[in-house]
Write a protein that holds these residues in place. Structure first.
Motif, PDB file in Angstrom:
ATOM      1  N   PHE A  81      42.437  36.179  42.341  1.00 28.82           N
ATOM      2  CA  PHE A  81      41.843  35.591  43.544  1.00 28.82           C
ATOM      3  C   PHE A  81      40.468  35.015  43.215  1.00 28.82           C
ATOM      4  CE2 PHE A  81      41.560  35.144  48.143  1.00 28.82           C
ATOM      5  CZ  PHE A  81      40.195  35.082  48.348  1.00 28.82           C
ATOM      6  N   LEU A 110      29.102  37.188  43.590  1.00 29.15           N
ATOM      7  CA  LEU A 110      30.409  37.696  43.968  1.00 29.15           C
ATOM      8  C   LEU A 110      30.394  38.357  45.340  1.00 29.15           C
ATOM      9  CD1 LEU A 110      31.708  39.182  40.608  1.00 29.15           C
ATOM     10  CD2 LEU A 110      32.380  37.061  41.689  1.00 29.15           C
ATOM     11  N   SER A 112      28.330  38.291  49.164  1.00 29.43           N
ATOM     12  CA  SER A 112      27.369  37.519  49.953  1.00 29.43           C
ATOM     13  C   SER A 112      26.946  38.241  51.223  1.00 29.43           C
ATOM     14  CB  SER A 112      27.960  36.152  50.313  1.00 29.43           C
ATOM     15  OG  SER A 112      29.276  36.264  50.785  1.00 29.43           O
ATOM     16  N   SER A 116      30.506  43.955  52.402  1.00 30.10           N
ATOM     17  CA  SER A 116      31.396  44.005  51.236  1.00 30.10           C
ATOM     18  C   SER A 116      30.789  44.871  50.135  1.00 30.10           C
ATOM     19  CB  SER A 116      31.724  42.608  50.722  1.00 30.10           C
ATOM     20  OG  SER A 116      30.566  41.856  50.519  1.00 30.10           O
TER      21      SER A 116
ATOM     22  N   GLY B  23      41.903  30.431  49.069  1.00 28.11           N
ATOM     23  CA  GLY B  23      40.584  31.054  48.964  1.00 28.11           C
ATOM     24  C   GLY B  23      39.438  30.076  48.745  1.00 28.11           C
ATOM     25  N   TYR B  24      39.592  29.210  47.756  1.00 28.22           N
ATOM     26  CA  TYR B  24      38.516  28.274  47.434  1.00 28.22           C
ATOM     27  C   TYR B  24      38.286  27.307  48.583  1.00 28.22           C
ATOM     28  CZ  TYR B  24      35.648  25.118  44.637  1.00 28.22           C
ATOM     29  OH  TYR B  24      34.615  24.348  44.163  1.00 28.22           O
ATOM     30  N   MET B  27      36.169  28.944  51.224  1.00 30.33           N
ATOM     31  CA  MET B  27      34.745  28.978  50.828  1.00 30.33           C
ATOM     32  C   MET B  27      34.083  27.633  51.093  1.00 30.33           C
ATOM     33  SD  MET B  27      35.114  31.097  47.266  1.00 30.33           S
ATOM     34  CE  MET B  27      33.455  30.916  46.635  1.00 30.33           C
ATOM     35  N   LYS B  39      27.318  30.829  52.783  1.00 31.33           N
ATOM     36  CA  LYS B  39      28.025  30.644  51.494  1.00 31.33           C
ATOM     37  C   LYS B  39      28.775  31.936  51.187  1.00 31.33           C
ATOM     38  CE  LYS B  39      24.732  27.330  49.724  1.00 31.33           C
ATOM     39  NZ  LYS B  39      23.729  26.954  48.763  1.00 31.33           N
ATOM     40  N   LEU B  40      30.077  31.874  51.318  1.00 30.17           N
ATOM     41  CA  LEU B  40      30.894  33.050  51.043  1.00 30.17           C
ATOM     42  C   LEU B  40      31.078  33.221  49.546  1.00 30.17           C
ATOM     43  CD1 LEU B  40      33.849  32.725  53.585  1.00 30.17           C
ATOM     44  CD2 LEU B  40      31.988  34.373  53.649  1.00 30.17           C
ATOM     45  N   ALA B  41      30.876  34.454  49.092  1.00 31.96           N
ATOM     46  CA  ALA B  41      31.127  34.732  47.675  1.00 31.96           C
ATOM     47  C   ALA B  41      32.554  35.255  47.521  1.00 31.96           C
ATOM     48  CB  ALA B  41      30.118  35.749  47.162  1.00 31.96           C
ATOM     49  N   ALA B  42      33.125  35.060  46.346  1.00 29.52           N
ATOM     50  CA  ALA B  42      34.553  35.349  46.127  1.00 29.52           C
ATOM     51  C   ALA B  42      34.903  36.821  46.366  1.00 29.52           C
ATOM     52  CB  ALA B  42      34.952  34.937  44.716  1.00 29.52           C
ATOM     53  N   GLY B  43      34.029  37.720  45.921  1.00 27.12           N
ATOM     54  CA  GLY B  43      34.300  39.148  46.088  1.00 27.12           C
ATOM     55  C   GLY B  43      34.300  39.543  47.556  1.00 27.12           C
ATOM     56  N   THR B  44      33.329  39.000  48.296  1.00 27.53           N
ATOM     57  CA  THR B  44      33.251  39.252  49.737  1.00 27.53           C
ATOM     58  C   THR B  44      34.485  38.695  50.431  1.00 27.53           C
ATOM     59  OG1 THR B  44      30.840  39.206  49.740  1.00 27.53           O
ATOM     60  CG2 THR B  44      31.926  38.715  51.820  1.00 27.53           C
ATOM     61  N   LEU B  45      34.869  37.474  50.071  1.00 26.03           N
ATOM     62  CA  LEU B  45      36.030  36.831  50.689  1.00 26.03           C
ATOM     63  C   LEU B  45      37.303  37.629  50.429  1.00 26.03           C
ATOM     64  CD1 LEU B  45      37.242  34.457  52.212  1.00 26.03           C
ATOM     65  CD2 LEU B  45      37.362  33.206  50.063  1.00 26.03           C
ATOM     66  N   TYR B  46      37.470  38.121  49.217  1.00 27.60           N
ATOM     67  CA  TYR B  46      38.666  38.898  48.864  1.00 27.60           C
ATOM     68  C   TYR B  46      38.795  40.128  49.754  1.00 27.60           C
ATOM     69  CZ  TYR B  46      42.036  41.608  46.155  1.00 27.60           C
ATOM     70  OH  TYR B  46      43.133  42.338  45.763  1.00 27.60           O
ATOM     71  N   GLY B  47      37.682  40.855  49.918  1.00 31.01           N
ATOM     72  CA  GLY B  47      37.695  42.058  50.762  1.00 31.01           C
ATOM     73  C   GLY B  47      38.007  41.719  52.214  1.00 31.01           C
ATOM     74  N   ILE B  49      39.605  39.052  53.409  1.00 23.61           N
ATOM     75  CA  ILE B  49      40.993  38.587  53.525  1.00 23.61           C
ATOM     76  C   ILE B  49      41.932  39.797  53.609  1.00 23.61           C
ATOM     77  CG2 ILE B  49      42.889  37.466  52.271  1.00 23.61           C
ATOM     78  CD1 ILE B  49      41.234  35.258  53.131  1.00 23.61           C
ATOM     79  N   ARG B  68      46.913  32.438  42.578  1.00 24.96           N
ATOM     80  CA  ARG B  68      45.549  31.932  42.813  1.00 24.96           C
ATOM     81  C   ARG B  68      45.558  30.905  43.926  1.00 24.96           C
ATOM     82  NH1 ARG B  68      43.061  31.666  36.708  1.00 24.96           N
ATOM     83  NH2 ARG B  68      44.584  33.089  35.891  1.00 24.96           N
TER      84      ARG B  68
END
Lengths: 194, 102
Positions: A81, A110, A112, A116, B23-24, B27, B39-47, B49, B68
């Protein structure tokens, strides 16, 4: 030309790992691959880090703390992901997945928001507490099993094993204290800001 | 529906998923919608989602072999949550405007 370093980072010192990788990148040595090698005294794998020479500060690194160890399928979903959002995964071992992005591409983070970060620190804290309790139980069981056979050699074994387990427990308790402090700070900030 | 405020990140994620998006794309869309402020970060977005999937506010759409590029879309329940949030935000704005007079 590449340089190889073998280092151990405790799972609760992931920020130290990240700082080290970024310091190396700022000095012109960029991580190109990482794999696990050997075992530390706690049973976690050590890391073998390979660096190549690049322009100083060309890359920025971030360490993702996986929800579960990398051997789990869910962890690969997590890695895929994050990779799909543009970050390049350099490698992973234990619960670390290391990502990099070119500095010229802009900000690279990673996480923000506080929520999280609270979530992943909570997961880590629970793991450390579980490990500390498990090792403590193992310690007590070992003593109970050895105690009936009381002679000098066994008494030395009990002392040596106790010292070993004390070392393990110290390692986990240091981690628990660090993560508990971090969690408290994040929760305090979260009462005001996201 | 429980009377809880959504975080700004979750609000914008749900808004983005009115149409299917990966995902991208989420963002980028959130950054555009907020004029660069969020600005969403990938780790935050994953959690986020995963939490939204658990609560059934969104669904994952079939993506074939490449996980992906998995796309997500808001559900009816998610839309109800979004509408309740917009109503809450309107109340905040009205009260603030009335009291501060701006």
């Amino acid at each position: 030309m590449s340089k190889i370093y073998k280092k151990h980072f405790s799972v609760y010192n992931f920020e130290k790992l990240e700082n080290w990788l970024n310091q190396m990148a700022d000095d012109g040595l960029t991580l190109s691959s990482v794999e696990s090698v050997g075992f530390s005294i706690t049973g976690n794998r050590n890391g073998k880090y390979e660096f190549i020479e690049t322009k100083k500060g060309e890359y920025k690194f971030r360490v993702l703390l996986l929800d579960k160890p990398h051997i789990y399928y869910d962890s690969h979903k997590q890695i895929n992901f994050v990779s799909g959002t543009g970050a390049e995964c350099v490698g992973y071992y234990n619960r670390f997945a290391i990502f990099r992005q070119k500095t010229e591409d802009g900000d690279f983070n990673l996480y923000s928001d506080n929520n999280s970060q609270i979530k992943f620190v909570s997961i880590l804290l629970k793991s450390l507490i579980a490990y500390a309790i498990s090792y403590f139980i193992l310690w007590i069981l070992t003593i109970i099993l050895l105690l009936p056979a009381s002679h000098f050699v066994v008494e030395i074994d009990i002392i040596l094993l106790s010292l070993l387990f004390l070392g393990f427990e110290t390692y986990f308790i240091v981690g628990i204290i660090k993560m508990a402090k971090k969690l408290k700070k994040l929760k305090q900030e979260a009462t005001l800001f996201e | 529906m429980p009377n809880q405020a959504l975080t700004e990140a979750v609000y914008y994620i749900l808004l983005s998923l009115i149409k299917p998006m990966h995902g991208y794309g989420i963002m980028q869309n959130v950054e555009t919608l907020s004029n660069g402020r969020v600005k969403l970060a990938a780790g935050t977005l994953y959690g986020a989602i995963n939490t939204l999937l658990d609560k059934k506010f969104i669904v994952a759409l079939s993506s074939g072999a490449d996980s992906r590029k998995k796309e997500y879309q808001i559900t009816e329940m998610g839309k109800q949550v979004l509408l309740a949030e917009i109503s809450r935000l309107r109340e905040l704005l009205e009260n603030g405007t009335n009291i501060l007079g701006e």
